[in-house]
Design a protein around this motif. Structure first.
Motif, PDB file in Angstrom:
ATOM      1  N   HIS A  63       0.838  -1.198   0.000  1.00 34.15           N
ATOM      2  CA  HIS A  63       0.000   0.000   0.000  1.00 34.15           C
ATOM      3  C   HIS A  63       0.877   1.254   0.000  1.00 34.15           C
ATOM      4  O   HIS A  63       0.964   1.965   1.002  1.00 34.15           O
ATOM      5  CB  HIS A  63      -0.940  -0.008   1.208  1.00 34.15           C
ATOM      6  N   PRO A  64       1.536   1.549  -1.131  1.00 34.31           N
ATOM      7  CA  PRO A  64       2.485   2.662  -1.175  1.00 34.31           C
ATOM      8  C   PRO A  64       1.862   4.055  -1.302  1.00 34.31           C
ATOM      9  O   PRO A  64       2.548   5.053  -1.103  1.00 34.31           O
ATOM     10  CB  PRO A  64       3.328   2.349  -2.411  1.00 34.31           C
ATOM     11  N   VAL A  65       0.586   4.133  -1.653  1.00 31.70           N
ATOM     12  CA  VAL A  65      -0.063   5.439  -1.815  1.00 31.70           C
ATOM     13  C   VAL A  65      -0.574   5.896  -0.452  1.00 31.70           C
ATOM     14  O   VAL A  65      -1.353   5.194   0.198  1.00 31.70           O
ATOM     15  CB  VAL A  65      -1.217   5.378  -2.834  1.00 31.70           C
ATOM     16  N   LEU A  66      -0.127   7.075  -0.032  1.00 31.27           N
ATOM     17  CA  LEU A  66      -0.556   7.649   1.241  1.00 31.27           C
ATOM     18  C   LEU A  66      -1.348   8.909   0.954  1.00 31.27           C
ATOM     19  O   LEU A  66      -0.903   9.770   0.188  1.00 31.27           O
ATOM     20  CB  LEU A  66       0.655   7.996   2.118  1.00 31.27           C
ATOM     21  N   ALA A  67      -2.520   9.008   1.557  1.00 34.84           N
ATOM     22  CA  ALA A  67      -3.366  10.182   1.363  1.00 34.84           C
ATOM     23  C   ALA A  67      -3.950  10.617   2.697  1.00 34.84           C
ATOM     24  O   ALA A  67      -4.102   9.814   3.620  1.00 34.84           O
ATOM     25  CB  ALA A  67      -4.491   9.876   0.380  1.00 34.84           C
ATOM     26  N   PHE A  68      -4.256  11.897   2.767  1.00 33.20           N
ATOM     27  CA  PHE A  68      -4.936  12.467   3.918  1.00 33.20           C
ATOM     28  C   PHE A  68      -6.319  12.878   3.440  1.00 33.20           C
ATOM     29  O   PHE A  68      -6.439  13.677   2.508  1.00 33.20           O
ATOM     30  CB  PHE A  68      -4.160  13.660   4.474  1.00 33.20           C
ATOM     31  N   VAL A  69      -7.344  12.304   4.041  1.00 36.28           N
ATOM     32  CA  VAL A  69      -8.711  12.570   3.623  1.00 36.28           C
ATOM     33  C   VAL A  69      -9.413  13.337   4.739  1.00 36.28           C
ATOM     34  O   VAL A  69      -9.529  12.840   5.858  1.00 36.28           O
ATOM     35  CB  VAL A  69      -9.474  11.265   3.294  1.00 36.28           C
ATOM     36  N   HIS A  70      -9.842  14.558   4.397  1.00 33.01           N
ATOM     37  CA  HIS A  70     -10.639  15.379   5.305  1.00 33.01           C
ATOM     38  C   HIS A  70     -12.095  14.987   5.093  1.00 33.01           C
ATOM     39  O   HIS A  70     -12.546  14.885   3.949  1.00 33.01           O
ATOM     40  CB  HIS A  70     -10.474  16.865   4.983  1.00 33.01           C
ATOM     41  N   ILE A  71     -12.813  14.789   6.185  1.00 30.77           N
ATOM     42  CA  ILE A  71     -14.203  14.373   6.087  1.00 30.77           C
ATOM     43  C   ILE A  71     -15.086  15.381   6.813  1.00 30.77           C
ATOM     44  O   ILE A  71     -14.858  15.675   7.986  1.00 30.77           O
ATOM     45  CB  ILE A  71     -14.415  12.967   6.690  1.00 30.77           C
ATOM     46  N   GLU A  72     -16.066  15.904   6.093  1.00 30.01           N
ATOM     47  CA  GLU A  72     -17.064  16.781   6.704  1.00 30.01           C
ATOM     48  C   GLU A  72     -18.257  15.918   7.082  1.00 30.01           C
ATOM     49  O   GLU A  72     -18.737  15.116   6.272  1.00 30.01           O
ATOM     50  CB  GLU A  72     -17.469  17.871   5.724  1.00 30.01           C
ATOM     51  N   VAL A  73     -18.746  16.107   8.313  1.00 27.00           N
ATOM     52  CA  VAL A  73     -19.790  15.243   8.869  1.00 27.00           C
ATOM     53  C   VAL A  73     -21.016  16.072   9.230  1.00 27.00           C
ATOM     54  O   VAL A  73     -20.894  17.201   9.709  1.00 27.00           O
ATOM     55  CB  VAL A  73     -19.249  14.523  10.130  1.00 27.00           C
ATOM     56  N   THR A  74     -22.194  15.494   9.020  1.00 29.29           N
ATOM     57  CA  THR A  74     -23.446  16.112   9.447  1.00 29.29           C
ATOM     58  C   THR A  74     -23.411  16.281  10.963  1.00 29.29           C
ATOM     59  O   THR A  74     -22.972  15.366  11.678  1.00 29.29           O
ATOM     60  CB  THR A  74     -24.644  15.216   9.075  1.00 29.29           C
ATOM     61  N   GLN A  75     -23.889  17.434  11.443  1.00 31.97           N
ATOM     62  CA  GLN A  75     -23.902  17.676  12.885  1.00 31.97           C
ATOM     63  C   GLN A  75     -24.598  16.542  13.615  1.00 31.97           C
ATOM     64  O   GLN A  75     -25.635  16.041  13.177  1.00 31.97           O
ATOM     65  CB  GLN A  75     -24.585  18.996  13.207  1.00 31.97           C
ATOM     66  N   GLY A  76     -23.989  16.137  14.728  1.00 33.23           N
ATOM     67  CA  GLY A  76     -24.560  15.080  15.548  1.00 33.23           C
ATOM     68  C   GLY A  76     -24.164  13.675  15.140  1.00 33.23           C
ATOM     69  O   GLY A  76     -24.573  12.710  15.782  1.00 33.23           O
ATOM     70  N   HIS A  77     -23.380  13.532  14.066  1.00 35.40           N
ATOM     71  CA  HIS A  77     -23.008  12.199  13.581  1.00 35.40           C
ATOM     72  C   HIS A  77     -21.512  11.912  13.683  1.00 35.40           C
ATOM     73  O   HIS A  77     -21.040  10.914  13.142  1.00 35.40           O
ATOM     74  CB  HIS A  77     -23.463  12.026  12.124  1.00 35.40           C
ATOM     75  N   LEU A  78     -20.785  12.770  14.379  1.00 30.24           N
ATOM     76  CA  LEU A  78     -19.328  12.608  14.439  1.00 30.24           C
ATOM     77  C   LEU A  78     -18.932  11.262  15.045  1.00 30.24           C
ATOM     78  O   LEU A  78     -18.077  10.561  14.491  1.00 30.24           O
ATOM     79  CB  LEU A  78     -18.696  13.759  15.233  1.00 30.24           C
ATOM     80  N   ASP A  79     -19.548  10.879  16.146  1.00 30.00           N
ATOM     81  CA  ASP A  79     -19.209   9.594  16.776  1.00 30.00           C
ATOM     82  C   ASP A  79     -19.555   8.418  15.873  1.00 30.00           C
ATOM     83  O   ASP A  79     -18.774   7.458  15.770  1.00 30.00           O
ATOM     84  CB  ASP A  79     -19.903   9.453  18.131  1.00 30.00           C
ATOM     85  N   ASP A  80     -20.711   8.489  15.219  1.00 32.44           N
ATOM     86  CA  ASP A  80     -21.128   7.393  14.336  1.00 32.44           C
ATOM     87  C   ASP A  80     -20.144   7.220  13.177  1.00 32.44           C
ATOM     88  O   ASP A  80     -19.742   6.101  12.852  1.00 32.44           O
ATOM     89  CB  ASP A  80     -22.527   7.640  13.776  1.00 32.44           C
ATOM     90  N   VAL A  81     -19.777   8.331  12.559  1.00 31.21           N
ATOM     91  CA  VAL A  81     -18.828   8.257  11.439  1.00 31.21           C
ATOM     92  C   VAL A  81     -17.466   7.790  11.940  1.00 31.21           C
ATOM     93  O   VAL A  81     -16.823   6.933  11.322  1.00 31.21           O
ATOM     94  CB  VAL A  81     -18.719   9.613  10.705  1.00 31.21           C
ATOM     95  N   GLY A  82     -17.043   8.322  13.074  1.00 28.48           N
ATOM     96  CA  GLY A  82     -15.766   7.888  13.649  1.00 28.48           C
ATOM     97  C   GLY A  82     -15.737   6.395  13.901  1.00 28.48           C
ATOM     98  O   GLY A  82     -14.746   5.716  13.594  1.00 28.48           O
ATOM     99  N   ASP A  83     -16.819   5.863  14.445  1.00 31.10           N
ATOM    100  CA  ASP A  83     -16.909   4.419  14.681  1.00 31.10           C
ATOM    101  C   ASP A  83     -16.876   3.645  13.360  1.00 31.10           C
ATOM    102  O   ASP A  83     -16.240   2.596  13.261  1.00 31.10           O
ATOM    103  CB  ASP A  83     -18.185   4.071  15.451  1.00 31.10           C
ATOM    104  N   ALA A  84     -17.567   4.153  12.335  1.00 25.65           N
ATOM    105  CA  ALA A  84     -17.605   3.473  11.036  1.00 25.65           C
ATOM    106  C   ALA A  84     -16.232   3.453  10.372  1.00 25.65           C
ATOM    107  O   ALA A  84     -15.900   2.503   9.646  1.00 25.65           O
ATOM    108  CB  ALA A  84     -18.625   4.144  10.123  1.00 25.65           C
ATOM    109  N   LEU A  85     -15.419   4.476  10.625  1.00 20.66           N
ATOM    110  CA  LEU A  85     -14.086   4.525  10.023  1.00 20.66           C
ATOM    111  C   LEU A  85     -13.222   3.360  10.499  1.00 20.66           C
ATOM    112  O   LEU A  85     -12.352   2.889   9.767  1.00 20.66           O
ATOM    113  CB  LEU A  85     -13.395   5.850  10.360  1.00 20.66           C
ATOM    114  N   ALA A  86     -13.458   2.905  11.711  1.00 19.79           N
ATOM    115  CA  ALA A  86     -12.678   1.792  12.251  1.00 19.79           C
ATOM    116  C   ALA A  86     -12.876   0.508  11.446  1.00 19.79           C
ATOM    117  O   ALA A  86     -12.037  -0.394  11.506  1.00 19.79           O
ATOM    118  CB  ALA A  86     -13.035   1.568  13.718  1.00 19.79           C
ATOM    119  N   ALA A  87     -13.954   0.420  10.677  1.00 21.18           N
ATOM    120  CA  ALA A  87     -14.230  -0.772   9.868  1.00 21.18           C
ATOM    121  C   ALA A  87     -13.552  -0.722   8.501  1.00 21.18           C
ATOM    122  O   ALA A  87     -13.652  -1.670   7.734  1.00 21.18           O
ATOM    123  CB  ALA A  87     -15.736  -0.944   9.703  1.00 21.18           C
ATOM    124  N   VAL A  88     -12.869   0.389   8.197  1.00 28.80           N
ATOM    125  CA  VAL A  88     -12.198   0.543   6.902  1.00 28.80           C
ATOM    126  C   VAL A  88     -10.717   0.257   7.117  1.00 28.80           C
ATOM    127  O   VAL A  88      -9.992   1.077   7.703  1.00 28.80           O
ATOM    128  CB  VAL A  88     -12.409   1.959   6.326  1.00 28.80           C
TER     129      VAL A  88
END
Length: 159
Positions: A63-88
């Motif tokens: 996996h030689p390609v390194l990227a930084f991905v900024h994610i904008e989240v709907t208010q109130g969903h930060l924890d849900d999205v953060g938890d979902a990121l752990a599955a990627v």
């Protein structure tokens, strides 16, 4: 937690010679093994030392390609999205941030097409509004902590 000169010397050895035994560290430092072990236990207990595993290379893992991905989240969903990121699996790190976006992720990919697939997967997560991606071209300063450790140790010995 402040570290003193001995702590700094211990941390330097752990960083520079991670596969050395506690007995050998004690010999190199000229301290009793019990003293060294007590210091190591305190550094772990206070959260200065957070792990002892190997440092792995995503590039060497294909996996030689390194990227930084900024994610904008709907208010109130930060924890849900953060938890979902752990599955990627391609997400190596994720941080809540201020500024442009709500989350900053570090992503490792096989190639640009794979990176696009990962980004498309992120966009489909419930609560994700948009993403912005920056691809790293070359590492200029590798992840390091020794200069910080030495600076903290120097400042602690001045007080």
């Amino acid at each position: 937690m402040a570290v003193d000169e001995l702590d700094t010397r211990i941390l330097r050895l752990l960083i520079e010679q991670p596969r050395t035994s506690v007995r050998e560290y004690a010999r190199i430092l000229g301290v009793a093994r019990g003293t060294l072990q007590a210091r190591l236990d305190r550094l772990e207990r206070t959260g200065v030392i957070t792990g002892t595993g190997p440092v792995l290379s995503p590039a060497a893992l294909g996996h030689p390609v390194l990227a930084f991905v900024h994610i904008e989240v709907t208010q109130g969903h930060l924890d849900d999205v953060g938890d979902a990121l752990a599955a990627v699996p391609e997400i190596i790190e994720a941080f809540s941030i201020t500024g442009g976006g709500d989350l900053l992720t570090r992503v490792a990919a096989r190639d640009n097409g794979h990176l696009e697939d990962v980004i498309q997967r992120l966009i489909q997560l419930p609560g994700v509004v948009r993403t912005r991606t920056e691809v790293a071209l070359r590492e200029r300063v590798p992840h390091r902590l020794l200069p910080l450790v030495e600076s903290v140790g120097r400042n602690a010995s001045k007080t």
